[in-house]
Design a protein around this motif. Sequence first.
Motif, PDB file in Angstrom:
ATOM      1  N   MET A  15     -49.417 -12.880   0.392  1.00  0.00           N
ATOM      2  CA  MET A  15     -49.456 -14.332   0.204  1.00  0.00           C
ATOM      3  C   MET A  15     -49.135 -14.716  -1.240  1.00  0.00           C
ATOM      4  SD  MET A  15     -50.070 -15.483   3.234  1.00  0.00           S
ATOM      5  CE  MET A  15     -50.770 -17.112   3.214  1.00  0.00           C
ATOM      6  N   THR A  16     -49.665 -13.967  -2.205  1.00  0.00           N
ATOM      7  CA  THR A  16     -49.393 -14.249  -3.618  1.00  0.00           C
ATOM      8  C   THR A  16     -47.916 -14.037  -3.945  1.00  0.00           C
ATOM      9  OG1 THR A  16     -51.654 -13.617  -4.178  1.00  0.00           O
ATOM     10  CG2 THR A  16     -50.064 -13.674  -5.980  1.00  0.00           C
ATOM     11  N   LEU A  33     -45.905 -16.837  -2.394  1.00  0.00           N
ATOM     12  CA  LEU A  33     -46.068 -18.065  -3.171  1.00  0.00           C
ATOM     13  C   LEU A  33     -45.195 -18.034  -4.430  1.00  0.00           C
ATOM     14  CD1 LEU A  33     -47.489 -20.765  -3.795  1.00  0.00           C
ATOM     15  CD2 LEU A  33     -49.270 -19.408  -4.951  1.00  0.00           C
ATOM     16  N   VAL A  59     -44.451 -26.451  -2.384  1.00  0.00           N
ATOM     17  CA  VAL A  59     -45.215 -25.312  -1.874  1.00  0.00           C
ATOM     18  C   VAL A  59     -46.621 -25.385  -2.462  1.00  0.00           C
ATOM     19  CG1 VAL A  59     -44.449 -23.691  -3.674  1.00  0.00           C
ATOM     20  CG2 VAL A  59     -45.231 -22.816  -1.463  1.00  0.00           C
ATOM     21  N   TYR A  97     -50.720 -23.455  -2.139  1.00  0.00           N
ATOM     22  CA  TYR A  97     -51.527 -22.365  -1.593  1.00  0.00           C
ATOM     23  C   TYR A  97     -52.966 -22.500  -2.054  1.00  0.00           C
ATOM     24  CZ  TYR A  97     -53.133 -17.619  -0.529  1.00  0.00           C
ATOM     25  OH  TYR A  97     -53.823 -16.529  -0.035  1.00  0.00           O
ATOM     26  N   LEU A 101     -50.944 -21.155   2.955  1.00  0.00           N
ATOM     27  CA  LEU A 101     -49.749 -21.516   2.191  1.00  0.00           C
ATOM     28  C   LEU A 101     -48.969 -22.556   3.011  1.00  0.00           C
ATOM     29  CD1 LEU A 101     -47.440 -19.172   0.269  1.00  0.00           C
ATOM     30  CD2 LEU A 101     -46.436 -20.837   1.802  1.00  0.00           C
ATOM     31  N   ASN A 147     -50.857 -18.577   7.059  1.00  0.00           N
ATOM     32  CA  ASN A 147     -52.252 -18.382   6.675  1.00  0.00           C
ATOM     33  C   ASN A 147     -52.804 -17.045   7.130  1.00  0.00           C
ATOM     34  OD1 ASN A 147     -52.081 -19.911   9.288  1.00  0.00           O
ATOM     35  ND2 ASN A 147     -54.247 -19.411   9.316  1.00  0.00           N
TER      36      ASN A 147
END
Length: 174
Positions: A67-68, A71, A88, A90, A95, A108
Amino acid sequence: MLSCAESAVLLSTAKTVVLPTRRVFSKHSTYALQPCLCRRALSTPVPHINHSDLSIERYHALADVTMTSLLERLENLLDEIANEGFEVDYHSGVLTLNLGSNGTYVINKQPPNKQIWLSSPISGPKRYDYVPSTDDWRYSRDGEEMAILLEQELSRAFGREVNLGLGRVSEAVE
């Protein structure tokens, strides 16, 4: 004659659903219980139930890195495109990628299932499991990698090639 349970098993294997019984009245005001049968075709395949051997700690580590990374790459991509209508965001494991008239993506974490869920305005909802042998997140119904789907859809939306570089997830964890 088959018992009700035997009939239900036999009928359910033929994709017939046995519903609750109903009263059927005769000429003499007596009634009998008859099963209500309803044939139905399944419009969607039976859901796949995946059992993950990942520990919850390992799941969180892999999902958080994914996810990081996603992003960061999406933020860089939107900076390059410089369209004020795109955004965008998060937080709390969710996200959201808003692409204006192209729709909104929601990605997610789902810790109870140890999955990442993707809702796409183009391909719809999908649930991704981590696959150690390929070191990525894949949709169990078609085996497609989450990054590949996102890259294809975003490339079409932006009119240019998009490479998110989300492969080899575990290397970023260890």
